[in-house]
Scaffold this active site. Structure first.
Site, PDB file in Angstrom:
ATOM      1  N   GLY A   1      10.269 -17.393  -3.583  1.00 18.90           N
ATOM      2  CA  GLY A   1       9.798 -18.726  -3.819  1.00 18.90           C
ATOM      3  C   GLY A   1       8.688 -18.467  -5.027  1.00 18.90           C
ATOM      4  O   GLY A   1       8.248 -19.620  -5.384  1.00 18.90           O
TER       5      GLY A   1
ATOM      6  N   TYR B   1       3.366   1.687  -0.319  1.00 17.82           N
ATOM      7  CA  TYR B   1       4.543   1.084  -1.120  1.00 17.82           C
ATOM      8  C   TYR B   1       5.652   1.957  -2.176  1.00 17.82           C
ATOM      9  O   TYR B   1       6.733   1.583  -1.848  1.00 17.82           O
ATOM     10  CB  TYR B   1       3.702   0.330  -2.074  1.00 17.82           C
ATOM     11  CG  TYR B   1       4.606  -0.661  -3.082  1.00 17.82           C
ATOM     12  CD1 TYR B   1       5.249  -1.759  -2.548  1.00 17.82           C
ATOM     13  CD2 TYR B   1       4.755  -0.183  -4.226  1.00 17.82           C
ATOM     14  CE1 TYR B   1       5.770  -2.653  -3.415  1.00 17.82           C
ATOM     15  CE2 TYR B   1       5.349  -0.986  -5.013  1.00 17.82           C
ATOM     16  CZ  TYR B   1       6.062  -2.252  -4.823  1.00 17.82           C
ATOM     17  OH  TYR B   1       6.875  -2.885  -5.837  1.00 17.82           O
TER      18      TYR B   1
ATOM     19  N   ALA C   1       8.348   3.278   0.236  1.00 16.38           N
ATOM     20  CA  ALA C   1       9.229   2.350   0.516  1.00 16.38           C
ATOM     21  C   ALA C   1      10.143   2.114  -0.667  1.00 16.38           C
ATOM     22  O   ALA C   1      11.461   2.211  -0.536  1.00 16.38           O
ATOM     23  CB  ALA C   1       8.754   1.042   1.065  1.00 16.38           C
TER      24      ALA C   1
END
Length: 255
Positions: free
Chosen positions: A21, A162, A165
């Protein structure tokens, strides 16, 4: 912004994009819609996603399907994939784009923060792939594109959960490529450099920081979300049919 390259096999293809989005995800959503694909995108933010859906619906013949979803809720994620498949058929292209790159200090990270970070940045990539795999196997083909980041490759000090990951995504990509390859399903990763999304500009970009970064790139221009579209279209299409288990670094030559 439509991409100049046209991939005939993407016209009519069922494409699923997470985090589609805003930012890079919005550019990807438009890029695949412009190819004539049947695009469904998942996002937690309703207002920008609905605005994007409506704008693209006016600009192109194929209106994307927006499904609100918190990717931390795996049951909701599976339901969203099922809703997309009910509308468009089984996805043959999955782009695992969603991510959350808030800065955090190592000393202040709690167990709860760590788990929430992984629940956004790593866990959904596996479970979304798991959810679409059966449809891709039945089709005998598919392309899964996982977004990692160059942040862990440059030893970024300010977001260790982060970067952990994002490094894990490369291992996940290679493992899934080995598992799914016999059914004609390819799995690759895209590692962007510093892309100038609205979020980056609002939170972290200064004139000095971006100038210093661009000065280290071979191509000395700021990277835009649209610069991620071409690599993803290529990886999604049959033009890359024998390319799998790879990480494509798109950073203007910073590394």
């Amino acid at each position: 912004m439509p991409h100049p390259a046209r991939y005939a096999d993407l016209e009519g293809a069922a494409v699923l994009i997470t985090g589609g989005g805003s930012g890079i995800g919005a550019a990807l959503t438009e890029g695949f819609v412009a190819q004539g694909a049947r695009v469904a995108f998942l996002d937690i933010a309703e207002e920008p996603s609905e605005a994007l859906r409506d704008r693209l619906g006016r600009a192109y013949s194929s209106r994307p399907l927006f499904i609100r979803c918190d990717l931390r809720d795996i049951d909701a994620l599976k339901a969203a994939v099922a809703k997309a498949e009910a509308a468009h058929g089984a996805a043959t292209v999955l782009v695992n784009n969603a991510g959350w790159d808030d800065r955090h200090d190592m000393a202040e990270v709690t167990v709860e923060y760590w788990d929430n970070n992984q629940a956004i940045n790593l866990r959904p990539q596996f479970f979304t792939a798991q959810a679409v795999a059966s449809g891709m196997r039945a089709a005998g083909r598919g392309s899964i594109i996982n977004f990692t980041s160059t942040s862990f490759m440059i030893n970024h000090p300010d977001l260790p959960a982060y970067t952990a990951a994002k490094a894990g995504i490369i291992g996940l990509t290679k493992g899934l490529a080995g598992k799914l390859g016999p059914w004609g399903i390819r799995v690759n990763a895209v590692a962007p450099g510093w892309v100038m999304t609205e979020r980056q500009r609002q939170l972290w970009v200064t004139e000095e920081s971006i100038a210093a970064h661009v000065a280290r790139q071979c191509i000395r221009e700021e990277m835009q979300p649209e610069d991620m579209v071409g690599p993803c279209l290529f990886l999604a299409s049959d033009a890359s049919r024998m390319l799998t288990a790879q990480t494509m670094i798109v950073d203007g030559g910073f590394l």
